[in-house]
Enzyme design. Structure first.
Site, PDB file in Angstrom:
ATOM      1  N   HIS A  92       5.586 -12.083  -4.561  1.00 51.78           N
ATOM      2  CA  HIS A  92       6.714 -11.488  -4.163  1.00 51.78           C
ATOM      3  C   HIS A  92       6.928 -10.273  -5.193  1.00 51.78           C
ATOM      4  O   HIS A  92       6.763 -10.703  -6.382  1.00 51.78           O
ATOM      5  CB  HIS A  92       7.960 -11.688  -3.682  1.00 51.78           C
ATOM      6  CG  HIS A  92       8.840 -10.734  -2.987  1.00 51.78           C
ATOM      7  ND1 HIS A  92       9.840  -9.972  -3.548  1.00 51.78           N
ATOM      8  CD2 HIS A  92       9.014 -10.590  -1.833  1.00 51.78           C
ATOM      9  CE1 HIS A  92      10.502  -9.235  -2.807  1.00 51.78           C
ATOM     10  NE2 HIS A  92      10.061  -9.646  -1.574  1.00 51.78           N
ATOM     11  N   GLU A 149       3.878  -5.185   1.017  1.00 56.81           N
ATOM     12  CA  GLU A 149       5.111  -4.710   0.585  1.00 56.81           C
ATOM     13  C   GLU A 149       5.309  -3.757  -0.344  1.00 56.81           C
ATOM     14  O   GLU A 149       5.122  -3.933  -1.648  1.00 56.81           O
ATOM     15  CB  GLU A 149       5.883  -6.003  -0.112  1.00 56.81           C
ATOM     16  CG  GLU A 149       5.870  -7.020   0.774  1.00 56.81           C
ATOM     17  CD  GLU A 149       7.467  -7.569   0.927  1.00 56.81           C
ATOM     18  OE1 GLU A 149       8.048  -7.982   1.977  1.00 56.81           O
ATOM     19  OE2 GLU A 149       8.071  -7.796  -0.123  1.00 56.81           O
TER      20      GLU A 149
END
Ligand code: PGA
Length: 224
Positions: A92, A149
């Site tokens: 992430h 993302e």
């Protein structure tokens, strides 16, 4: 076609607020075409596990790049497997930014995830799609889900335009093969439908913190 909805709670919630969330969410009708995955912080994994009779699956937000052993503070993939975790979010942008994770770290984590029969949810921004792929031992990763993302869209309400997402999905598939690709970055109940038209699901942060708001995101699967 079934769609993936991952609730990434990040470093939020206590036992009490997680239980409240799960009680509200379990009272909602989850469309049959929605595959719902909850990603709580490590101390809350067992709390969510107790609610797995609701059709939801369990993800961890991170994992150690090392196996079980003398690595103080680390939570390893074997321990996650033991807690009924099926998926692990890895790479992430917040891990890369605040914890200085490198492509090599992410590759080592993916190796641990796969060796323990778990499935990685690999987060990527456009600029390192290829560099991250090059760092992997193999691009043939069982159960891989890739989450696009874009950093500039995370946590600020500025979700990325669908045409940009569609283009980047092509790049991801060129590098990783025909794997499920989901989008994350300020997805909410208003924007979710356009992403479900072009990809396999969504990774939701802010709009997953309240059970009823996440419920409304997941409800979009019924209109697919
Ligand atoms: P956001 O978070 O929905 O708050 O943008 C998404 C993510 O970081 O996965």
């Amino acid at each position: 076609m079934s769609k993936i909805f991952i609730a990434n709670w990040k470093s939020n919630k206590t036992q009490t607020s997680a239980t409240e969330w799960l009680e509200i969410f379990s009272g909602s009708a989850i469309p049959a075409s929605a595959q719902v995955i909850i990603a709580p912080a490590f101390p809350l994994l067992t709390t969510v596990k107790q609610h797995l009779e609701v059709p939801i699956r369990l993800a961890a937000q991170d994992v150690s790049s090392f196996p079980m052993g003398s690595y103080t503070g680390a939570v390893n993939a074997q321990q996650l497997k033991d807690l009924s975790v099926e998926y692990v979010i890895v790479g992430h942008s917040e891990r890369r930014k605040y914890f200085h994770e490198t492509h090599a770290d992410v590759a080592a984590k993916i190796a641990q995830i796969v060796a323990n029969g778990l499935k990685p949810v690999l987060c990527l921004d456009e600029e390192y799609i290829e560099a991250q792929a090059d760092a992997l031992e193999t691009r043939d990763i069982p159960g891989l889900i890739v989450a696009y993302e874009p950093l500039e869209a995370i946590g600020n309400g500025h979700n990325a335009p669908a045409d940009q997402v569609a283009k980047v999905i092509q790049k991801i598939k060129a590098a990783y093969g025909d794997v499920p690709v989901i989008y994350g970055g300020s997805v909410d109940e208003r924007s979710v439908a356009e992403y479900l038209l072009i990809c396999d699901g969504v990774l939701v942060g802010t709009a997953a913190l309240e059970a009823d708001s996440f419920q409304r995101v997941v409800a979009a699967a019924a209109t697919e």
